[in-house]
Design a protein around this motif. Structure first.
Motif, PDB file in Angstrom:
ATOM      1  N   GLY A 166      -6.984  -2.518   4.925  1.00  0.00           N
ATOM      2  CA  GLY A 166      -6.327  -3.637   4.407  1.00  0.00           C
ATOM      3  C   GLY A 166      -5.247  -2.886   3.195  1.00  0.00           C
ATOM      4  O   GLY A 166      -4.640  -3.726   2.605  1.00  0.00           O
ATOM      5  N   VAL A 167      -4.976  -1.314   3.220  1.00  0.00           N
ATOM      6  CA  VAL A 167      -4.174  -1.265   2.217  1.00  0.00           C
ATOM      7  C   VAL A 167      -2.751  -0.711   3.158  1.00  0.00           C
ATOM      8  O   VAL A 167      -3.081   0.117   3.993  1.00  0.00           O
ATOM      9  N   PRO A 168      -1.608  -1.410   2.399  1.00  0.00           N
ATOM     10  CA  PRO A 168      -0.511  -0.798   3.203  1.00  0.00           C
ATOM     11  C   PRO A 168      -0.245   0.659   3.005  1.00  0.00           C
ATOM     12  O   PRO A 168      -0.089   0.724   1.773  1.00  0.00           O
TER      13      PRO A 168
ATOM     14  N   ALA B  15       4.011  -0.134  -0.757  1.00  0.00           N
ATOM     15  CA  ALA B  15       3.157   1.047  -0.301  1.00  0.00           C
ATOM     16  C   ALA B  15       2.105   1.497  -1.196  1.00  0.00           C
ATOM     17  O   ALA B  15       2.347   1.325  -2.573  1.00  0.00           O
ATOM     18  N   TRP B  16       0.920   1.880  -0.756  1.00  0.00           N
ATOM     19  CA  TRP B  16      -0.328   2.056  -1.449  1.00  0.00           C
ATOM     20  C   TRP B  16      -1.012   1.105  -1.826  1.00  0.00           C
ATOM     21  O   TRP B  16      -2.004   0.910  -2.606  1.00  0.00           O
ATOM     22  N   GLY B  17      -0.397  -0.410  -1.560  1.00  0.00           N
ATOM     23  CA  GLY B  17      -1.310  -1.324  -1.892  1.00  0.00           C
ATOM     24  C   GLY B  17      -1.212  -1.975  -3.121  1.00  0.00           C
ATOM     25  O   GLY B  17      -0.447  -1.877  -4.010  1.00  0.00           O
ATOM     26  N   SER B  18      -2.328  -2.763  -3.449  1.00  0.00           N
ATOM     27  CA  SER B  18      -2.524  -3.474  -4.913  1.00  0.00           C
ATOM     28  C   SER B  18      -2.555  -2.620  -5.924  1.00  0.00           C
ATOM     29  O   SER B  18      -3.674  -1.747  -5.948  1.00  0.00           O
TER      30      SER B  18
ATOM     31  N   MET C 185       2.404   4.135   4.630  1.00  0.00           N
ATOM     32  CA  MET C 185       3.550   4.338   5.254  1.00  0.00           C
ATOM     33  C   MET C 185       3.089   4.862   6.652  1.00  0.00           C
ATOM     34  O   MET C 185       2.145   5.682   6.584  1.00  0.00           O
ATOM     35  N   LYS C 186       3.849   4.576   7.442  1.00  0.00           N
ATOM     36  CA  LYS C 186       3.552   4.685   9.178  1.00  0.00           C
ATOM     37  C   LYS C 186       2.981   6.305   9.451  1.00  0.00           C
ATOM     38  O   LYS C 186       2.205   6.609   9.929  1.00  0.00           O
ATOM     39  N   PRO C 187       3.948   7.232   9.063  1.00  0.00           N
ATOM     40  CA  PRO C 187       3.529   8.593   9.182  1.00  0.00           C
ATOM     41  C   PRO C 187       2.296   8.912   8.852  1.00  0.00           C
ATOM     42  O   PRO C 187       1.281   9.875   9.275  1.00  0.00           O
ATOM     43  N   ILE C 188       1.806   8.287   7.707  1.00  0.00           N
ATOM     44  CA  ILE C 188       0.440   8.647   7.135  1.00  0.00           C
ATOM     45  C   ILE C 188      -0.663   7.942   7.853  1.00  0.00           C
ATOM     46  O   ILE C 188      -1.849   8.536   8.068  1.00  0.00           O
ATOM     47  N   VAL C 189      -0.289   6.678   8.478  1.00  0.00           N
ATOM     48  CA  VAL C 189      -1.181   5.932   9.119  1.00  0.00           C
ATOM     49  C   VAL C 189      -1.579   6.788  10.499  1.00  0.00           C
ATOM     50  O   VAL C 189      -2.744   6.991  11.046  1.00  0.00           O
ATOM     51  N   ASN C 190      -0.361   7.353  11.158  1.00  0.00           N
ATOM     52  CA  ASN C 190      -0.508   8.088  12.311  1.00  0.00           C
ATOM     53  C   ASN C 190      -1.450   9.201  12.017  1.00  0.00           C
ATOM     54  O   ASN C 190      -2.234   9.783  12.951  1.00  0.00           O
ATOM     55  N   ASP C 191      -1.517   9.789  10.691  1.00  0.00           N
ATOM     56  CA  ASP C 191      -2.279  11.125  10.525  1.00  0.00           C
ATOM     57  C   ASP C 191      -3.662  10.649   9.907  1.00  0.00           C
ATOM     58  O   ASP C 191      -4.344  11.538   9.444  1.00  0.00           O
ATOM     59  N   TRP C 192      -4.081   9.558   9.883  1.00  0.00           N
ATOM     60  CA  TRP C 192      -5.117   8.973   9.054  1.00  0.00           C
ATOM     61  C   TRP C 192      -6.469   9.893   9.250  1.00  0.00           C
ATOM     62  O   TRP C 192      -7.165  10.176   8.577  1.00  0.00           O
TER      63      TRP C 192
END
Ligand code: A3P
Length: 290
Positions: free
Chosen positions: A11-13, A163-166, A15-22
């Motif tokens: 649920g926390v937005p 980016a990085w959410g609330s 950046m895509k490259p970070i998500v890819n490396d999650w």
């Protein structure tokens, strides 16, 4: 260059490259003597990095000039979008003790940090100055999603759609976490009010004993004026296609209450109402109230 899009992780937005490396981020192996600096973006991260570096080097300014802040050894981010290296590869090869920076909300921090009982310094900044600073940063940092007009940005910020959410989840999550972990929670506004007092807290937390003279040197060297001119701290070494300092310098104003130059009365009212709802039930209070 292009601006990265955001994708949610729990649920926390991010950046895509970070998500890819999650998967790698999640399974990152902390060591017991790792030290973490955590912030919501634009809360005073760079300022605290400079302070910590100087405190650990006992005020020796030359030793903090080895490289710019964003690539300086101790402050690798666990996860950062390119062109800043993801940090994980480098951190795995870095000898202890390691100093690590993160913008992750508490719930997304790799669990090994808590298993190893690592020390953390968290810096929080009042929501209104934080959103204004983030808005200008999103304009100048070409890897961040385009902020669009201010009127809609402020709503996105309140929804946590940046980016990085609330901001709310971030500052409250870390505030509550300090009951369970060794976390020193510092406020940007307190640092502005009395930098020496706050640097002393950092010093004690890092188990360093600096003389008054050295402490004074740290205060001087980490003032906004000095850091703005310091190429090792002001991100001026970032190429224009990544950070466009002509649209807004990284070291922009460094003030408390600058939001008054940005918010309309209606925006202030709307923000205050949302703020009151979202902060209900927490004992976290910012000195510079809304
Ligand atoms: P403004 O945009 O309000 O000027 P971060 O390092 O987390 O990205 O935060 C950047 C913000 O901290 C910017 O805020 C910047 O000017 C401010 N800042 C950096 N160094 C500072 C210092 N020494 N004193 C006061 N503010 C500082």
């Amino acid at each position: 260059f292009y601006r990265f899009c955001l994708e949610p992780v729990q649920g926390v937005p991010l950046m895509k490259p970070i998500v890819n490396d999650w998967k790698r981020v999640e399974s990152f192996q902390a060591r017991p003597d790792d030290f973490l600096i955590a912030t919501y973006p634009k809360a005073g991260t760079t300022w605290m990095q400079e302070i910590i570096d100087l405190v650990l080097h006992e005020g020796d300014v030359e030793k903090t000039k080895r490289a710019p802040t964003h690539v300086r050894f101790p402050f690798l981010e666990i996860c950062s979008p390119p062109p800043v290296p993801s940090g994980i590869d480098v951190l795995e090869k870095t000898p202890s003790p390691r100093l690590i920076k993160t913008h992750l909300p508490y719930l997304l921090v790799p669990k090994s940090f808590w298993e190893q009982n690592c020390k953390v310094i968290y810096v929080a900044r009042n929501a209104k100055d934080n959103v204004v600073s983030y808005y200008y940063f999103d304009q100048m940092n070409k890897t961040q999603p385009d902020p669009g007009p201010w009127e809609t940005y402020i709503e996105k910020f309140l929804r946590g759609d940046v980016a990085w959410g609330s901001w709310f989840d971030h500052v409250i999550g870390w505030w509550e976490a300090k009951a369970k972990h060794p976390i020193l929670y510092i406020f940007y506004e307190d640092m502005k009010e009395d930098p020496k007092r706050e640097i002393r807290k950092v010093m004690t937390f890092l188990e360093k004993n600096l003389s008054e003279d050295v402490l004074e040197k740290v205060v001087q060297h980490t003032s906004f004026k000095v850091m703005k001119e310091n190429p090792m701290a002001n991100y001026s070494s970032m190429p224009d296609y990544i950070m466009d300092h002509s649209s807004s310098p990284f070291m922009r104003k460094g003030e408390v209450g600058d939001w008054k130059n940005q918010f309309t009365d209606a925006q202030r009212k709307m923000f205050d109402e949302e703020y009151a709802k979202k902060m209900q039930g927490t004992d976290l209070n910012f000195k510079v109230q809304i």
